[in-house]
Write an enzyme that holds these catalytic residues in place. Structure first.
Site, PDB file in Angstrom:
ATOM      1  CB  SER A 200      -8.250  20.450  15.327  1.00  0.00           C
ATOM      2  OG  SER A 200      -8.807  19.149  15.413  1.00  0.00           O
TER       3      SER A 200
ATOM      4  CG  HIS B 224      -2.282  19.122   7.995  1.00  0.00           C
ATOM      5  ND1 HIS B 224      -3.659  19.131   7.988  1.00  0.00           N
ATOM      6  CD2 HIS B 224      -1.917  18.427   6.897  1.00  0.00           C
ATOM      7  CE1 HIS B 224      -4.091  18.451   6.940  1.00  0.00           C
ATOM      8  NE2 HIS B 224      -3.054  18.013   6.268  1.00  0.00           N
TER       9      HIS B 224
ATOM     10  CD  GLU C 179      -5.798  19.754  -0.185  1.00  0.00           C
ATOM     11  OE1 GLU C 179      -5.586  19.810   1.045  1.00  0.00           O
ATOM     12  OE2 GLU C 179      -5.383  18.829  -0.904  1.00  0.00           O
TER      13      GLU C 179
HETATM   14  O1  MCF Z   1      -1.556  17.636   0.245  1.00  0.00           O
HETATM   15  C1  MCF Z   1      -2.267  16.439   0.295  1.00  0.00           C
HETATM   16  C2  MCF Z   1      -3.708  16.770   0.496  1.00  0.00           C
HETATM   17  N1  MCF Z   1      -3.925  17.685   1.608  1.00  0.00           N
HETATM   18  C3  MCF Z   1      -3.505  17.440   2.885  1.00  0.00           C
HETATM   19  N2  MCF Z   1      -2.642  16.594   3.359  1.00  0.00           N
HETATM   20  C4  MCF Z   1      -1.891  15.677   2.753  1.00  0.00           C
HETATM   21  C5  MCF Z   1      -1.715  15.526   1.376  1.00  0.00           C
HETATM   22  N3  MCF Z   1      -0.986  14.432   1.166  1.00  0.00           N
HETATM   23  C6  MCF Z   1      -0.663  13.934   2.349  1.00  0.00           C
HETATM   24  N4  MCF Z   1      -1.179  14.677   3.313  1.00  0.00           N
HETATM   25  C7  MCF Z   1      -0.975  14.344   4.747  1.00  0.00           C
HETATM   26  C8  MCF Z   1      -0.840  15.510   5.667  1.00  0.00           C
HETATM   27  O2  MCF Z   1       0.443  16.000   5.692  1.00  0.00           O
HETATM   28  O3  MCF Z   1      -2.070  13.613   5.188  1.00  0.00           O
HETATM   29  C9  MCF Z   1      -2.361  13.905   6.530  1.00  0.00           C
HETATM   30  C10 MCF Z   1      -1.330  14.933   6.978  1.00  0.00           C
HETATM   31  O4  MCF Z   1      -0.302  14.336   7.676  1.00  0.00           O
HETATM   32  C11 MCF Z   1      -3.763  14.406   6.486  1.00  0.00           C
HETATM   33  S1  MCF Z   1      -4.531  14.712   8.000  1.00  0.00           S
HETATM   34  C12 MCF Z   1      -5.034  13.129   8.556  1.00  0.00           C
END
Ligand code: MCF
Ligand code: FE
Length: 401
Positions: free
Chosen positions: A145, A179, A209
């Protein structure tokens, strides 16, 4: 040539009784057992008796990189979870190397799933995915970001995307994951989506989400305010939601979660080539609530998300959760819907042939036990979801696992 017989065959749209399939790597014919036996006298015959033969599932949203997680990450609240990801990422991801990834893939296959949408932030699991019997749509994730870091993040994304493009095959496709609207700068998202447009790549994005995401994007307030200020020195959101969504206008996109959308956003997506990915267990564990599936104007399907926010990658567990999280849906008809979506429709959106029992398709199917006392045939979908922990057999490309 081999022949498989089970009392019930789910195509999955219809329930055929006392039919068998002849197959090698592909499904060759569907007919009564005696007819196939006469047609292929030297075929090996598998009689599974009181069971159902149905296509294998596709799970369109997982994060294999996080497969070492059991209880490292905090559940209960989205921001608490996100802080725990930041805190433990560096020790959690290296804990899932070859052996751990292979175990996760094995569990996916043995639970009757033969295709996945893998969200990858580092690309370390790329080669393993490409070599496995799974069909993998490999979504290279872009995140960032902060405009100051944009070039580095973009370069890493381009390197991984190019590497996955080279590995493309009938069972491995390169895709692009943005993301989320709070974590990817508008310019960065735009640049990555121009690549998607150029290559007609499938796109995946986490959207709406948590309630915190809504508050942050709409009003620059809520728990994300402190998060962005303290961790990234940022005081304004990376995107305005409608402007961000418009970036996906001419693309094929999987919108993941979509719990806290507005009427306006759902209206906008009406004319997009968009599929909503529903992850009920992940949403429950991170305190995000329940997706209102009846308010959607686009089709949806089911996924587990990663072991970062789930205890299992087994689609039977996810279907049971969905069944109980939507208590006003008729359990019998909803169960059929869930199985049809998780087989046929999810294969279609990931772009892999399969998810149906029909001649000419890969011989990818599973055998599940059916209760002896089943009376109402149309309730078979519901009983499969209620009673199956693991399929009895899984056959991929004509070979039993
Ligand atoms: O879908 C779930 C919850 N929402 C967002 N991200 C993730 C989820 N599980 C793993 N992630 C990953 C995402 O792809 O966690 C990181 C990203 O790489 C979150 S951002 C630090
Ligand atoms: Fe996810």
């Amino acid at each position: 040539m081999q022949i498989a017989y089970a009392k019930y065959l789910l195509t999955p749209h219809t329930i055929e009784q006392d039919m068998a399939i002849a197959y090698d790597k592909e499904i060759i014919a569907i007919a009564p057992l005696e007819k196939l036996r006469a047609q292929f006298p030297s075929a090996e015959i598998h009689d599974y008796g009181n069971a159902a033969l149905l296509p294998t599932f596709a799970n369109p949203h997982v994060h294999l990189e996080f497969s070492a997680n059991r209880a490292t990450l905090s559940y209960g609240d989205f921001l608490v979870w996100l802080y725990s990801v930041i805190e433990h990422r560096e020790d959690l991801l290296p804990r899932c190397e070859k052996e751990c990834l292979e175990e996760a893939i094995k569990q996916i296959l043995h639970s009757g799933t033969s295709a996945i949408g893998e969200i990858s932030s580092y690309g370390e699991e790329m080669e393993l995915c490409a070599a496995s019997p799974l069909r993998v749509h490999f979504f290279n994730e872009i995140i960032g970001s902060n405009p100051a870091a944009a070039d580095v993040m973009y370069a890493s994304f381009i390197e991984r995307y190019a590497r996955s493009k080279k590995l493309e095959s009938p069972t491995f496709k390169a895709g692009i994951a943005i993301h989320s609207p709070y974590s990817v700068h508008y310019i960065l998202a735009k640049k990555a989506l121009e690549i998607a447009k150029r290559d007609n790549a499938l796109v995946s994005v986490h959207y709406a989400e948590s309630r915190a995401e809504r508050e942050w994007l709409d009003h620059a307030t809520g728990p994300f305010k402190k998060f962005f200020k303290e961790l990234l020195g940022q005081s304004t959101p990376a995107n305005e939601p409608m402007r961000f969504l418009e970036l996906f206008q001419d693309l094929r996109t999987l919108f993941v979660h979509m719990i806290n959308t507005t009427d306006k956003e759902r209206e906008l997506l009406k004319n997009f080539d968009a599929t909503i990915i529903h992850c009920p267990v992940s949403n429950r564990l991170l305190g995000n609530g329940v997706l209102d599936i009846d308010a959607l104007h686009n089709p949806y399907t089911l996924a587990t998300d990663g072991l970062s926010s789930n205890y299992s990658l087994n689609m039977y567990e996810e279907m049971r959760a969905a069944l109980f999280m939507h208590p006003y849906k008729n359990a019998v008809t909803f169960a059929k819907d869930l199985i049809v979506k998780s087989t046929d429709f999810s294969h279609e959106i990931l772009g892999f042939p399969g998810g149906k029992i029909a001649p000419g398709l890969p011989a990818n199917f599973q055998i599940v036990d059916i209760p002896d006392d089943l009376r109402a045939r149309e309730e078979i979908y519901l009983h499969i979801i209620l009673h199956t922990q693991l399929p009895r057999k899984v056959i991929i490309d004509g070979t039993e696992l």
